[in-house]
Motif scaffolding. Structure first.
Motif, short mmCIF file in Angstrom:
data_model
loop_
_atom_site.label_atom_id
_atom_site.label_comp_id
_atom_site.label_asym_id
_atom_site.label_seq_id
_atom_site.Cartn_x
_atom_site.Cartn_y
_atom_site.Cartn_z
N LEU A 1 0.90 -1.23 0.01
CA LEU A 1 -0.14 0.00 0.16
C LEU A 1 0.96 1.21 -0.15
O LEU A 1 1.78 1.25 0.43
N LYS A 2 0.32 2.35 -0.81
CA LYS A 2 1.10 3.62 -0.64
C LYS A 2 0.41 4.31 0.65
O LYS A 2 -0.50 3.90 1.21
N SER A 3 1.17 5.45 0.92
CA SER A 3 0.89 6.22 2.08
C SER A 3 -0.49 6.88 1.98
O SER A 3 -1.13 6.57 2.98
N TYR A 4 -1.05 7.17 0.79
CA TYR A 4 -2.26 7.70 0.88
C TYR A 4 -3.28 6.58 1.02
O TYR A 4 -4.53 7.06 1.77
N ASN B 1 5.01 10.09 12.27
CA ASN B 1 5.02 9.71 13.69
C ASN B 1 5.16 8.16 13.95
O ASN B 1 5.76 7.76 14.87
N LEU B 2 3.97 7.41 13.39
CA LEU B 2 4.20 6.01 13.62
C LEU B 2 5.20 5.13 12.76
O LEU B 2 5.81 4.27 13.37
N ARG B 3 5.82 6.17 11.66
CA ARG B 3 6.96 5.39 11.22
C ARG B 3 8.29 5.72 11.79
O ARG B 3 9.07 4.78 12.16
N TYR C 1 4.05 0.02 2.35
CA TYR C 1 3.53 -0.53 3.53
C TYR C 1 2.85 -2.01 3.07
O TYR C 1 2.08 -1.91 2.46
N LYS C 2 3.09 -2.89 3.80
CA LYS C 2 2.64 -4.17 3.68
C LYS C 2 1.09 -4.19 4.35
O LYS C 2 0.95 -3.75 5.53
N GLN C 3 0.16 -4.61 3.48
CA GLN C 3 -1.24 -4.60 3.79
C GLN C 3 -1.20 -5.34 4.98
O GLN C 3 -2.11 -5.00 5.96
N GLU C 4 -0.65 -6.55 5.13
CA GLU C 4 -0.78 -7.27 6.51
C GLU C 4 -0.40 -6.80 7.65
O GLU C 4 -1.09 -6.75 8.56
N ASP C 5 0.79 -5.93 7.55
CA ASP C 5 0.83 -5.08 8.89
C ASP C 5 0.06 -3.94 9.05
O ASP C 5 -0.14 -3.90 10.34
#
Length: 87
Positions: free
Chosen positions: A38-41, A56-58, A74-78
């Motif tokens: 997934l992208k940030s948006y 902040n989460l990153r 970002y991994k969707q599963e995460d």
């Protein structure tokens, strides 16, 4: 209806995944299940957070990410685990 824009980076990533799958098949192995990235948006929309909160989460290490060509993935599963409270 939301419109998605496909970038050159998206096409390059798809090409790499496809080539890796072909190589794996030619070697007689079963291809690994592709991880959905997934992208940030997309993450901001899923979590209903601001860009600053995502940053902040990153920084805190709450969300793992991969940076490719200036784009964060970002991994969707995460993200799903985080939504379920298991992250």
């Amino acid at each position: 209806m939301a419109t998605e824009i496909i970038t050159k980076d998206d096409l390059n990533e798809f090409r790499e995944l496809l080539l890796n799958d072909f190589k794996t098949l030619l070697q007689g192995k079963q291809p690994q299940e592709n991880t959905k990235w997934l992208k940030s948006y997309q993450v901001k929309n899923m979590l209903k957070i601001s860009p600053g909160t995502l940053q902040n989460l990153r920084v805190k290490g709450t969300i793992r990410y991969t940076k490719i060509g200036g784009i964060l993935y970002y991994k969707q599963e995460d993200i799903q685990r985080l939504l379920e409270g298991k992250g």
